[in-house]
Motif scaffolding. Sequence first.
Motif, short mmCIF file in Angstrom:
data_model
loop_
_atom_site.label_atom_id
_atom_site.label_comp_id
_atom_site.label_asym_id
_atom_site.label_seq_id
_atom_site.Cartn_x
_atom_site.Cartn_y
_atom_site.Cartn_z
N THR A 362 0.83 -1.21 0.00
CA THR A 362 0.00 0.00 0.00
C THR A 362 0.86 1.26 0.00
OG1 THR A 362 -1.74 -1.16 1.22
CG2 THR A 362 -1.81 1.24 1.25
N VAL A 363 1.90 1.26 0.83
CA VAL A 363 2.80 2.42 0.92
C VAL A 363 3.51 2.66 -0.42
CG1 VAL A 363 4.93 3.27 1.96
CG2 VAL A 363 3.16 2.28 3.41
N ASN A 364 3.96 1.58 -1.05
CA ASN A 364 4.65 1.71 -2.34
C ASN A 364 3.74 2.30 -3.41
OD1 ASN A 364 6.98 0.69 -1.24
ND2 ASN A 364 6.70 -1.37 -2.04
N ASN A 671 15.13 0.16 -29.08
CA ASN A 671 15.13 -0.47 -27.76
C ASN A 671 14.11 0.21 -26.86
OD1 ASN A 671 15.77 -1.75 -25.37
ND2 ASN A 671 17.69 -0.65 -25.06
N ILE A 672 13.11 -0.56 -26.38
CA ILE A 672 12.16 -0.01 -25.41
C ILE A 672 12.04 -0.98 -24.23
CG2 ILE A 672 10.86 1.18 -27.22
CD1 ILE A 672 8.61 -0.89 -26.65
N ARG A 673 11.55 -0.44 -23.13
CA ARG A 673 11.35 -1.24 -21.92
C ARG A 673 9.93 -1.01 -21.41
NH1 ARG A 673 17.00 0.20 -18.67
NH2 ARG A 673 18.43 -0.83 -20.17
N VAL A 674 9.22 -2.12 -21.22
CA VAL A 674 7.88 -2.05 -20.66
C VAL A 674 7.97 -2.52 -19.21
CG1 VAL A 674 5.49 -2.79 -20.86
CG2 VAL A 674 6.89 -2.54 -22.92
N TYR A 675 7.87 -1.59 -18.27
CA TYR A 675 7.97 -1.91 -16.85
C TYR A 675 6.61 -2.40 -16.34
CZ TYR A 675 12.53 0.37 -16.61
OH TYR A 675 13.85 0.70 -16.80
N LEU A 676 6.64 -3.51 -15.62
CA LEU A 676 5.43 -4.06 -15.01
C LEU A 676 5.58 -3.97 -13.50
CD1 LEU A 676 4.99 -7.16 -17.33
CD2 LEU A 676 3.63 -5.10 -17.34
N MET A 677 4.62 -3.29 -12.86
CA MET A 677 4.72 -3.05 -11.42
C MET A 677 3.48 -3.61 -10.71
SD MET A 677 6.01 0.87 -11.89
CE MET A 677 4.75 1.15 -13.15
N PRO A 678 3.67 -4.19 -9.52
CA PRO A 678 4.89 -4.19 -8.71
C PRO A 678 5.97 -5.18 -9.18
CG PRO A 678 3.16 -5.39 -7.57
CD PRO A 678 2.52 -4.79 -8.78
N GLU A 679 5.61 -6.18 -9.98
CA GLU A 679 6.61 -7.10 -10.51
C GLU A 679 6.01 -7.87 -11.67
OE1 GLU A 679 6.50 -11.19 -8.09
OE2 GLU A 679 6.99 -9.49 -6.78
N LEU A 717 12.94 -10.30 -27.51
CA LEU A 717 12.17 -10.07 -26.29
C LEU A 717 12.97 -10.63 -25.13
CD1 LEU A 717 8.58 -11.20 -27.34
CD2 LEU A 717 9.53 -8.93 -27.40
N ARG A 718 13.05 -9.88 -24.06
CA ARG A 718 13.84 -10.36 -22.93
C ARG A 718 13.19 -9.92 -21.63
NH1 ARG A 718 20.07 -9.48 -23.51
NH2 ARG A 718 19.34 -7.41 -24.11
N GLU A 719 13.10 -10.85 -20.69
CA GLU A 719 12.60 -10.55 -19.35
C GLU A 719 13.78 -10.14 -18.49
OE1 GLU A 719 9.57 -12.82 -16.41
OE2 GLU A 719 11.43 -13.88 -16.79
N ARG A 720 13.67 -8.97 -17.87
CA ARG A 720 14.76 -8.47 -17.03
C ARG A 720 14.24 -8.21 -15.63
NH1 ARG A 720 18.90 -6.78 -20.50
NH2 ARG A 720 20.19 -6.99 -18.64
N ARG A 721 14.93 -8.75 -14.64
CA ARG A 721 14.54 -8.57 -13.24
C ARG A 721 15.73 -8.01 -12.46
NH1 ARG A 721 9.90 -11.66 -11.62
NH2 ARG A 721 9.05 -12.88 -13.35
N PHE A 722 15.70 -6.70 -12.19
CA PHE A 722 16.74 -6.06 -11.41
C PHE A 722 16.13 -5.53 -10.12
CE2 PHE A 722 18.39 -5.15 -15.84
CZ PHE A 722 19.34 -6.15 -15.80
N ASP A 723 16.27 -6.28 -9.04
CA ASP A 723 15.70 -5.89 -7.76
C ASP A 723 14.21 -5.56 -7.94
OD1 ASP A 723 18.16 -6.24 -6.50
OD2 ASP A 723 18.81 -4.24 -7.07
N GLU A 724 13.84 -4.32 -7.65
CA GLU A 724 12.43 -3.94 -7.74
C GLU A 724 12.02 -3.55 -9.15
OE1 GLU A 724 11.31 -1.07 -4.86
OE2 GLU A 724 12.16 -2.17 -3.17
N ASP A 725 12.98 -3.16 -10.00
CA ASP A 725 12.66 -2.77 -11.37
C ASP A 725 12.63 -4.01 -12.25
OD1 ASP A 725 12.46 -0.15 -10.73
OD2 ASP A 725 14.43 0.43 -11.48
N GLN A 726 11.45 -4.34 -12.76
CA GLN A 726 11.29 -5.51 -13.61
C GLN A 726 10.61 -5.08 -14.89
OE1 GLN A 726 9.54 -8.84 -11.55
NE2 GLN A 726 10.78 -8.54 -9.72
N PHE A 727 11.17 -5.48 -16.03
CA PHE A 727 10.61 -5.02 -17.29
C PHE A 727 10.81 -6.05 -18.38
CE2 PHE A 727 14.94 -3.29 -16.89
CZ PHE A 727 15.52 -3.64 -18.10
N ILE A 728 10.00 -5.90 -19.45
CA ILE A 728 10.17 -6.66 -20.68
C ILE A 728 10.88 -5.75 -21.66
CG2 ILE A 728 9.04 -7.91 -22.54
CD1 ILE A 728 8.48 -9.22 -19.90
N GLU A 729 12.04 -6.19 -22.13
CA GLU A 729 12.80 -5.40 -23.10
C GLU A 729 12.48 -5.88 -24.51
OE1 GLU A 729 17.39 -3.89 -23.65
OE2 GLU A 729 17.07 -5.98 -23.08
N ILE A 730 12.27 -4.93 -25.43
CA ILE A 730 12.04 -5.25 -26.83
C ILE A 730 13.09 -4.52 -27.66
CG2 ILE A 730 10.37 -5.30 -28.72
CD1 ILE A 730 8.15 -4.91 -26.66
#
Length: 827
Positions: A362-364, A671-679, A717-730
């Motif tokens: 909730t805080v995030n 190169n684009i990044r689609v960030y999906l939150m919270p993960e 297409l690549r799934e990238r998971r860096f700590d809290e930042d998670q995105f699909i790279e195209i």
Amino acid sequence: MAQINGNPNTQNEDDYSGKKLKALPRQLLQRGADAVKVELQRNRLRQITDISQLTNLKELNLSRNEITDFPVEIRALRQLKTLYLNQNNIKTIPENVFPSLEKLNFLKLSTNRLEKLPSDISRCQDLTYLNLSNNCLKDLYPLVGLSRLKELYIERNQLAELPDRLFQNSSLNVFKANGNPLRKPPGEVCAGGLKDIQNYFAMLEANAPDVYTVKTMFLGNSMAGKSTLCRSLKEGCPVQVAEADRTVGIEISEFTVRDGSDSIRFLFWDFAGQEEYYITHHVFITPQAFVILAINLSSYKMDEATFKENVVFWITNLQLQIPDSVVLLVGTHVDQCQDENEVKKKKEHIEEQVKKMLDTHTVNLEQRRKNLQEVDDPSSNSEQINQIERLTEYKLKVLELVPIDCTKPADIDKLKTRIKAEVLNKDTFPSIEQTLPRSYYEVENHIQELLENGDIPEHGVVSQDVLLCELKNRLTTLDDDKLKLILQYLHRIGVIMWYKEIPELQESLFVKPSFLISLFKTVVRHDLVQELNKISSAQRKSENALVVDKKRWIRDYEERASLSNVAIRILVRTELEKIYESADKELIEEVVGSKNKEGSLLSLLKHFDVCLSTKHNSGLNPKANEFCPKKDWVPSNPTVYELDACMFPSFLPDNMQVEREWGSNSSEDLNIRVYLMPEIPHGFFHRLVVRTCSFYSPFWIGKDQCMLCCGDKRVLLRERRFDEDQFIEIRCKEIETSEDIQKAWKVIKEIMKRLDRLKEQWQGLCQKVHSPCKAQDCEDFFEWTDWHDWLEDSETNRFNLGLEEKTTCRNGHQRRTELLFPRTPDA
């Protein structure tokens, strides 16, 4: 005060969108009766003082502003036909506004904070389009009487009932109501569309009974005791389940609990806990479910790793996929703990960590919303802000943990009593009570009688025509249309399965869902290699396969997650013959397919993004017939070519093949990044890959990467998971000319459409898109705004309008804009 220039044109259109306005510009007001269409979206307006001077105004767009009080001055705009007030913060609409807007035919009020509608809104008799989605409405009765209304959107409000008179309107042809706690009619009826709702009210009797039906899902890690809980609750006493008898795939059962004159019907779905089965869970998980999360207390260690493995994974996935569900934590294997003190400490630890987890979530969300609102132009982030505000409205309820010793009858009774109390609690389950016509129960009861009497085969697979004929013989007052809508309702609550949207299966119904589960678990299971090894000589020979073929099947599955279609046919045929002695050859062929025809099982697995077809690459045929546009093309070899195998991307071990084909990244790549939150949800990337590679070929797939080709363009297409930042790279290669760039953006657009549609299945997700700066060691990025208009080819597409040929990042690096954003036509 500096004058702000709009963009008036020869058609009397005035465009002041995205100007950061806090008041109406003097230049606009001076236009007076000459102003016909005014664009004021994406500003910071809270009031529109003196708008009444625009006496000839026909279209007004005030979306994405900061309006909290409905601007009553609008009632002076008697020529107004189109009004956009969506994505503001309006809480109430006063009376005596709409009677003055006699010509209004389009009204968009979605994404506000409306709690009720004015009683006189029905005086807008020319209204044909009304969007009230994403508000807080509890009552639609003021809309009764809008006789010309054609489209009505009321998704994601707080509606429990819909007025039947609303659907007596013969003009209404589009109605969307998902995301409401509806009981009359139930949401499962509304999901069928306008015709189903109208038929529901036509069949509804004055004293129709209320029913309590709860789909209960048992989740948890392998060997957590889910099956023991499920079977013990059903039997009303302890039932021991041996390790060899643990759940494979999903098991379905049902039982009823009495509470005075009321009865609660529980539909139990016991999901296997091994990771191999997760890829099929999304097929059967439904909104507003009751989840029993089993946690093995005897093996639970009070540390971060154990909590993450046993609790975080499951609750996070529920938050993402069904964020309005209710979760009851059940601690199992209490009898194997040292003493009551150990049980008490573990219970407290789990509950404390869960509370901390939910509070952090909730805080995030609140912090993310605050950050977006504090920029210079918050209207540019309005889409993301609205997504986050929608997520904050979901309240996943996690109930106090119940420790259970499944060997004690008293503990089973205690758990059953607790479950019944929670289900009947209106605060916990506000929409459990549903009102249904009696004919709904009659159809379901007759289907069960047809099964018991042998009029439907024991496996429960029956054609639509046969079932409708049998039911009409028993229920003479129901025609085909009414029976079909009832069957669709039974499908949505999980009593039967009818996949009308799959062409190969639309004529078949599975009136025993357990049969469908049996099919799934023949090929999606944790011990598949052992099952392949068990294939006998006789089974191989039935498909004209050799020992070397069998070895290849196992090797391909272990190394490439590819399962031969021949092996699939053998496995499924063996399972069917084991369960159903009377399974006929026609059924087996329909399910498993043949060398020239795909079976229903593979159709289902592909439809739900579990696997995709593959075939061995072969050289070009120099004797093939020439292809000419606008002429029929006849293949040189008209025989049906059998696809060799199905690939299950979730089981791939590495990315070696993709990396070999792609090579190295280049700063010249798009190169684009689609960030999906919270993960990024579990399984999301591979489902996207299945959807994309079913459209493009050839392709190469890895554990978290995929390369595909479209003409001479290679896309990664690549799934990238860096700590809290998670995105699909195209990324896209072979970009040299402006024409290449536009072609590449078209491919990326198709991929993003699939990603965006897939994301809709996770209600708890939000997303944003960046193009990273391409300068070496620069971590800055270029954020996309209004990009959904580009995806949807919207007529109001304003994506990146007005950008210069080059764009500069905050660190001073310049780049051609067309390499960062797709070009908007006529920009």
